[in-house]
Design an enzyme around this catalytic site. Structure first.
Site, mmCIF file in Angstrom:
data_model
loop_
_atom_site.group_PDB
_atom_site.id
_atom_site.type_symbol
_atom_site.label_atom_id
_atom_site.label_comp_id
_atom_site.label_asym_id
_atom_site.label_seq_id
_atom_site.Cartn_x
_atom_site.Cartn_y
_atom_site.Cartn_z
ATOM 1 N N SER A 264 0.665 -1.166 0.000
ATOM 2 C CA SER A 264 -0.081 -0.068 -0.008
ATOM 3 C C SER A 264 1.011 1.425 -0.020
ATOM 4 O O SER A 264 2.106 1.254 0.490
ATOM 5 C CB SER A 264 -0.891 -0.007 1.160
ATOM 6 O OG SER A 264 -1.632 -1.088 1.432
HETATM 7 N N1 SAH Z 1 -1.222 -4.928 4.112
HETATM 8 C C1 SAH Z 1 -0.444 -4.773 2.911
HETATM 9 C C2 SAH Z 1 -1.380 -4.680 1.735
HETATM 10 C C3 SAH Z 1 -1.353 -5.933 1.105
HETATM 11 S S1 SAH Z 1 -2.471 -5.803 -0.378
HETATM 12 C C4 SAH Z 1 0.695 -3.737 2.908
HETATM 13 O O1 SAH Z 1 0.926 -3.576 4.150
HETATM 14 O O2 SAH Z 1 1.068 -3.229 2.054
HETATM 15 C C5 SAH Z 1 -3.844 -6.963 0.302
HETATM 16 C C6 SAH Z 1 -3.240 -8.337 0.267
HETATM 17 O O3 SAH Z 1 -4.684 -8.933 0.883
HETATM 18 C C7 SAH Z 1 -3.223 -9.264 -0.688
HETATM 19 O O4 SAH Z 1 -1.639 -9.559 -0.448
HETATM 20 C C8 SAH Z 1 -4.084 -10.204 -1.000
HETATM 21 O O5 SAH Z 1 -3.315 -11.715 -1.230
HETATM 22 C C9 SAH Z 1 -4.431 -10.340 0.623
HETATM 23 N N2 SAH Z 1 -6.055 -10.864 0.686
HETATM 24 C C10 SAH Z 1 -6.985 -10.917 -0.171
HETATM 25 N N3 SAH Z 1 -8.054 -11.385 0.254
HETATM 26 C C11 SAH Z 1 -7.785 -12.035 1.349
HETATM 27 C C12 SAH Z 1 -8.253 -12.831 2.348
HETATM 28 N N4 SAH Z 1 -9.599 -13.338 2.155
HETATM 29 N N5 SAH Z 1 -7.584 -13.553 3.416
HETATM 30 C C13 SAH Z 1 -6.422 -13.207 3.448
HETATM 31 N N6 SAH Z 1 -5.761 -12.178 2.514
HETATM 32 C C14 SAH Z 1 -6.228 -11.659 1.381
#
Ligand code: SAH
Length: 216
Positions: free
Chosen positions: A61
């Site tokens: 993000s």
């Molecule tokens: N928190 C991260 C942002 C990651 S993007 C940061 O610090 O930058 C969002 C993430 O959510 C992705 O890696 C995706 O694989 C995960 N995701 C999507 N649906 C999910 C679910 N149902 N359970 C766990 N992770 C999920």
């Protein structure tokens, strides 16, 4: 490579100018080197206020959004926090500076493994990474004081609302995955919930189920 003093100044300036004012959040973000969470060709952009691609077709993000979500979640030193969507682990590392314990759930196993390695290298002993579908939360660890969801759902997931402690706060992007979404702050008040719309955001979708090894 660590950021130069100038990169740190620009990073913090971007956070402040986009509304991250909480001193503890800014200190946590100054301490956690985002460069350790970005790999390959994008690593030289780690200190810019932009989202960047990571493995498995996901993103790390934008720092100011991480800051605003952390600020909105009002994390305190005794809090048990759940994060859904570990990705590279950057948001979880920030949360770990402010909370007592953090559980973070990721559906792509290669991402959760890499995040776990990073937390170990950084000696962040209060973060637990779980490979799985976070949309059902972690019933064994509930209730949580705070829940931070970093993937967009059409509605705040019911199981997560149910795992929020009374007075607890959940921050979650809500909306269709291919459109602009709204970042929502949900506060639990007994059996009810109060909703506050914070701003528009764009996140990858919250996907049900665990990703297959082929990556979908
Ligand atoms: N928190 C991260 C942002 C990651 S993007 C940061 O610090 O930058 C969002 C993430 O959510 C992705 O890696 C995706 O694989 C995960 N995701 C999507 N649906 C999910 C679910 N149902 N359970 C766990 N992770 C999920």
């Amino acid at each position: 490579m660590s950021p130069t003093p100038e990169q740190v100044m620009q990073f913090l300036y971007a956070l402040r100018s986009r509304g991250v004012r909480d001193r503890a959040v800014l200190t946590a973000m100054e301490k956690v080197d985002r460069g350790l969470f970005v790999e390959g060709v994008f690593s030289d952009r780690a200190y810019e206020d932009v989202p960047l691609p990571i493995a498995c077709g996901q993103t790390i993000s934008q720092p100011s959004i991480v800051g605003l979500m952390t600020q909105a979640a009002e994390i305190g030193p005794r809090h048990h926090v759940l994060e859904v969507g570990t990705g590279a682990g950057y948001q979880a590392a920030i949360l770990s500076q402010l909370a007592r314990r953090v559980w973070t759930v990721e559906r792509h196993r290669p991402l959760s493994r890499a995040a776990e390695r990073r937390f170990k290298a950084l000696d962040l002993t209060n973060v637990t990474v779980i490979s799985g579908d976070g949309s059902f939360g972690l019933p064994d660890q509930a209730p949580f004081d705070r829940i931070v969801v970093t993937a967009a759902a059409e509605d705040p997931p019911g199981p997560l609302l149910a795992q929020l402690r009374d007075g607890g706060i959940m921050v979650v992007p809500v909306g269709q995955s291919d459109a602009v979404q709204s970042l929502i702050k949900v506060t639990r008040t007994g059996d009810g919930f109060e909703y506050e719309e914070l701003r528009s955001v764009r996140f990858v979708p919250l996907v049900e189920g665990v990703a297959s090894e082929s990556g979908t």
